[in-house]
Motif scaffolding. Structure first.
Motif, PDB file in Angstrom:
ATOM      1  N   PHE A 295      -7.887  53.660  -2.218  1.00 19.37           N
ATOM      2  CA  PHE A 295      -9.049  53.147  -1.518  1.00 19.37           C
ATOM      3  C   PHE A 295      -9.728  54.266  -0.740  1.00 19.37           C
ATOM      4  O   PHE A 295      -9.069  54.982   0.016  1.00 19.37           O
ATOM      5  CB  PHE A 295      -8.642  52.057  -0.513  1.00 19.37           C
ATOM      6  N   ALA A 296     -11.036  54.373  -0.892  1.00 23.78           N
ATOM      7  CA  ALA A 296     -11.824  55.321  -0.110  1.00 23.78           C
ATOM      8  C   ALA A 296     -11.965  54.802   1.318  1.00 23.78           C
ATOM      9  O   ALA A 296     -11.724  53.621   1.590  1.00 23.78           O
ATOM     10  CB  ALA A 296     -13.206  55.488  -0.743  1.00 23.78           C
ATOM     11  N   LYS A 297     -12.364  55.671   2.232  1.00 26.31           N
ATOM     12  CA  LYS A 297     -12.664  55.223   3.594  1.00 26.31           C
ATOM     13  C   LYS A 297     -13.702  54.121   3.526  1.00 26.31           C
ATOM     14  O   LYS A 297     -14.685  54.227   2.798  1.00 26.31           O
ATOM     15  CB  LYS A 297     -13.200  56.382   4.440  1.00 26.31           C
ATOM     16  N   GLY A 298     -13.474  53.054   4.277  1.00 28.29           N
ATOM     17  CA  GLY A 298     -14.419  51.948   4.305  1.00 28.29           C
ATOM     18  C   GLY A 298     -14.259  50.941   3.181  1.00 28.29           C
ATOM     19  O   GLY A 298     -14.998  49.961   3.130  1.00 28.29           O
ATOM     20  N   ALA A 299     -13.324  51.157   2.265  1.00 30.22           N
ATOM     21  CA  ALA A 299     -13.126  50.213   1.161  1.00 30.22           C
ATOM     22  C   ALA A 299     -12.678  48.861   1.708  1.00 30.22           C
ATOM     23  O   ALA A 299     -11.801  48.792   2.573  1.00 30.22           O
ATOM     24  CB  ALA A 299     -12.091  50.748   0.178  1.00 30.22           C
ATOM     25  N   THR A 300     -13.277  47.791   1.219  1.00 30.29           N
ATOM     26  CA  THR A 300     -13.004  46.462   1.757  1.00 30.29           C
ATOM     27  C   THR A 300     -11.792  45.784   1.138  1.00 30.29           C
ATOM     28  O   THR A 300     -11.318  44.791   1.672  1.00 30.29           O
ATOM     29  CB  THR A 300     -14.226  45.538   1.600  1.00 30.29           C
ATOM     30  N   GLY A 301     -11.265  46.253   0.032  1.00 28.38           N
ATOM     31  CA  GLY A 301     -10.063  45.647  -0.541  1.00 28.38           C
ATOM     32  C   GLY A 301     -10.299  44.213  -0.960  1.00 28.38           C
ATOM     33  O   GLY A 301     -11.274  43.915  -1.637  1.00 28.38           O
ATOM     34  N   ALA A 302      -9.411  43.317  -0.538  1.00 32.64           N
ATOM     35  CA  ALA A 302      -9.482  41.906  -0.946  1.00 32.64           C
ATOM     36  C   ALA A 302      -9.714  41.005   0.251  1.00 32.64           C
ATOM     37  O   ALA A 302      -9.080  41.171   1.294  1.00 32.64           O
ATOM     38  CB  ALA A 302      -8.193  41.495  -1.648  1.00 32.64           C
ATOM     39  N   PRO A 303     -10.594  40.004   0.101  1.00 25.00           N
ATOM     40  CA  PRO A 303     -10.781  39.025   1.181  1.00 25.00           C
ATOM     41  C   PRO A 303      -9.550  38.132   1.304  1.00 25.00           C
ATOM     42  O   PRO A 303      -8.634  38.191   0.476  1.00 25.00           O
ATOM     43  CB  PRO A 303     -12.009  38.238   0.740  1.00 25.00           C
ATOM     44  N   ALA A 304      -9.537  37.291   2.303  1.00 21.38           N
ATOM     45  CA  ALA A 304      -8.396  36.400   2.541  1.00 21.38           C
ATOM     46  C   ALA A 304      -8.170  35.491   1.335  1.00 21.38           C
ATOM     47  O   ALA A 304      -9.108  34.897   0.803  1.00 21.38           O
ATOM     48  CB  ALA A 304      -8.633  35.578   3.800  1.00 21.38           C
TER      49      ALA A 304
ATOM     50  N   SER B 117     -11.117  33.151   6.626  1.00 19.97           N
ATOM     51  CA  SER B 117     -10.293  33.633   7.729  1.00 19.97           C
ATOM     52  C   SER B 117     -11.181  34.254   8.798  1.00 19.97           C
ATOM     53  O   SER B 117     -11.590  35.416   8.676  1.00 19.97           O
ATOM     54  CB  SER B 117      -9.267  34.666   7.252  1.00 19.97           C
ATOM     55  N   PRO B 118     -11.476  33.498   9.864  1.00 22.42           N
ATOM     56  CA  PRO B 118     -12.252  34.072  10.966  1.00 22.42           C
ATOM     57  C   PRO B 118     -11.564  35.311  11.558  1.00 22.42           C
ATOM     58  O   PRO B 118     -12.240  36.256  11.986  1.00 22.42           O
ATOM     59  CB  PRO B 118     -12.332  32.934  11.990  1.00 22.42           C
ATOM     60  N   VAL B 119     -10.238  35.316  11.584  1.00 27.69           N
ATOM     61  CA  VAL B 119      -9.496  36.466  12.119  1.00 27.69           C
ATOM     62  C   VAL B 119      -9.785  37.715  11.288  1.00 27.69           C
ATOM     63  O   VAL B 119     -10.037  38.795  11.834  1.00 27.69           O
ATOM     64  CB  VAL B 119      -7.974  36.162  12.142  1.00 27.69           C
ATOM     65  N   TRP B 120      -9.777  37.578   9.962  1.00 28.79           N
ATOM     66  CA  TRP B 120     -10.023  38.731   9.082  1.00 28.79           C
ATOM     67  C   TRP B 120     -11.487  39.175   9.175  1.00 28.79           C
ATOM     68  O   TRP B 120     -11.763  40.371   9.237  1.00 28.79           O
ATOM     69  CB  TRP B 120      -9.642  38.392   7.650  1.00 28.79           C
ATOM     70  N   ARG B 121     -12.412  38.211   9.210  1.00 28.08           N
ATOM     71  CA  ARG B 121     -13.831  38.579   9.348  1.00 28.08           C
ATOM     72  C   ARG B 121     -14.044  39.375  10.627  1.00 28.08           C
ATOM     73  O   ARG B 121     -14.747  40.387  10.635  1.00 28.08           O
ATOM     74  CB  ARG B 121     -14.710  37.330   9.335  1.00 28.08           C
ATOM     75  N   ALA B 122     -13.426  38.943  11.717  1.00 28.58           N
ATOM     76  CA  ALA B 122     -13.575  39.651  13.004  1.00 28.58           C
ATOM     77  C   ALA B 122     -12.970  41.046  12.925  1.00 28.58           C
ATOM     78  O   ALA B 122     -13.541  42.001  13.457  1.00 28.58           O
ATOM     79  CB  ALA B 122     -12.918  38.837  14.118  1.00 28.58           C
ATOM     80  N   ALA B 123     -11.834  41.181  12.265  1.00 30.12           N
ATOM     81  CA  ALA B 123     -11.200  42.498  12.143  1.00 30.12           C
ATOM     82  C   ALA B 123     -12.106  43.446  11.349  1.00 30.12           C
ATOM     83  O   ALA B 123     -12.240  44.621  11.711  1.00 30.12           O
ATOM     84  CB  ALA B 123      -9.843  42.362  11.463  1.00 30.12           C
ATOM     85  N   LEU B 124     -12.708  42.955  10.278  1.00 28.21           N
ATOM     86  CA  LEU B 124     -13.605  43.806   9.482  1.00 28.21           C
ATOM     87  C   LEU B 124     -14.849  44.171  10.275  1.00 28.21           C
ATOM     88  O   LEU B 124     -15.329  45.312  10.172  1.00 28.21           O
ATOM     89  CB  LEU B 124     -13.982  43.101   8.181  1.00 28.21           C
ATOM     90  N   GLU B 125     -15.371  43.255  11.065  1.00 29.85           N
ATOM     91  CA  GLU B 125     -16.557  43.558  11.888  1.00 29.85           C
ATOM     92  C   GLU B 125     -16.237  44.622  12.928  1.00 29.85           C
ATOM     93  O   GLU B 125     -17.053  45.501  13.184  1.00 29.85           O
ATOM     94  CB  GLU B 125     -17.064  42.290  12.555  1.00 29.85           C
ATOM     95  N   ARG B 126     -15.055  44.562  13.527  1.00 29.33           N
ATOM     96  CA  ARG B 126     -14.657  45.556  14.535  1.00 29.33           C
ATOM     97  C   ARG B 126     -14.507  46.941  13.905  1.00 29.33           C
ATOM     98  O   ARG B 126     -14.740  47.944  14.566  1.00 29.33           O
ATOM     99  CB  ARG B 126     -13.354  45.163  15.200  1.00 29.33           C
ATOM    100  N   SER B 127     -14.093  46.996  12.655  1.00 31.85           N
ATOM    101  CA  SER B 127     -13.839  48.296  12.027  1.00 31.85           C
ATOM    102  C   SER B 127     -15.059  48.859  11.315  1.00 31.85           C
ATOM    103  O   SER B 127     -15.015  49.970  10.822  1.00 31.85           O
ATOM    104  CB  SER B 127     -12.656  48.203  11.067  1.00 31.85           C
ATOM    105  N   ALA B 128     -16.152  48.088  11.285  1.00 33.15           N
ATOM    106  CA  ALA B 128     -17.373  48.566  10.591  1.00 33.15           C
ATOM    107  C   ALA B 128     -18.138  49.570  11.427  1.00 33.15           C
ATOM    108  O   ALA B 128     -18.011  49.713  12.589  1.00 33.15           O
ATOM    109  CB  ALA B 128     -18.267  47.387  10.245  1.00 33.15           C
TER     110      ALA B 128
END
Length: 162
Positions: free
Chosen positions: A44-53, A151-162
């Protein structure tokens, strides 16, 4: 050349012969796709989103971080796996993953039991490259035992890391 079965029944995939699937942020090297296990390696490159919940009903998903760092959701908990870390996610457990913020990741994935998942990985690559309709992923959830959840928890984690 795909994986071969040795005279003693061992499955062998040579790196030089392994099929790869790529999208704009990752490369998947397909290693084994049998009843015993399905295995692939993803970089995975930097910023790669991988798999959603998502969750699986019939298989455990195993993660081994070869290098870099992988951010993962397991249930309602988000954590970062570092090089050398191993994670086993049992069936029916929501999980998600992405390259950790600001990091690349090289990860070995194993599903046990296996179930012919390579066509799903190929489909993901085609969707990410704009060559297939994302609806095909939703329509394949039962076939590939990949069930997406919110997953609201996962969405929030991705928003924090963007």
């Amino acid at each position: 050349m795909p994986a071969t079965v040795t005279p003693l029944g061992a499955l062998l995939t040579r790196h030089a012969d392994a099929e790869t699937c790529a999208d704009p942020s990752s490369v998947m090297t397909l290693l084994a796709d049998s009843d015993g296990c399905t295995s692939y390696r993803s970089t995975f490159a930097k910023g790669a989103t991988g798999a959603p919940a998502h969750f699986h009903t019939r298989a455990s998903e195993l993660f081994f971080v070869i290098s870099g760092a992988l951010q993962v959701l397991v249930g309602e908990e988000v954590t970062v796996l570092e090089a050398g870390d191993f994670l086993s996610v049992p069936p029916h457990t929501p999980h998600a993953f992405a390259a950790a913020p600001g990091r690349e990741a090289d990860v070995l994935f194993v599903f046990t039991p296996g179930m012919g998942r390579f066509d799903y990985l190929r489909l993901l690559g085609r969707v990410m490259r704009g060559e297939a309709d994302p609806q095909e992923i939703a329509e394949s959830s039962e076939r590939f035992d990949n069930h997406y959840v919110d997953s609201p928890v996962w969405r929030a984690a991705l928003e924090r890391s963007a």
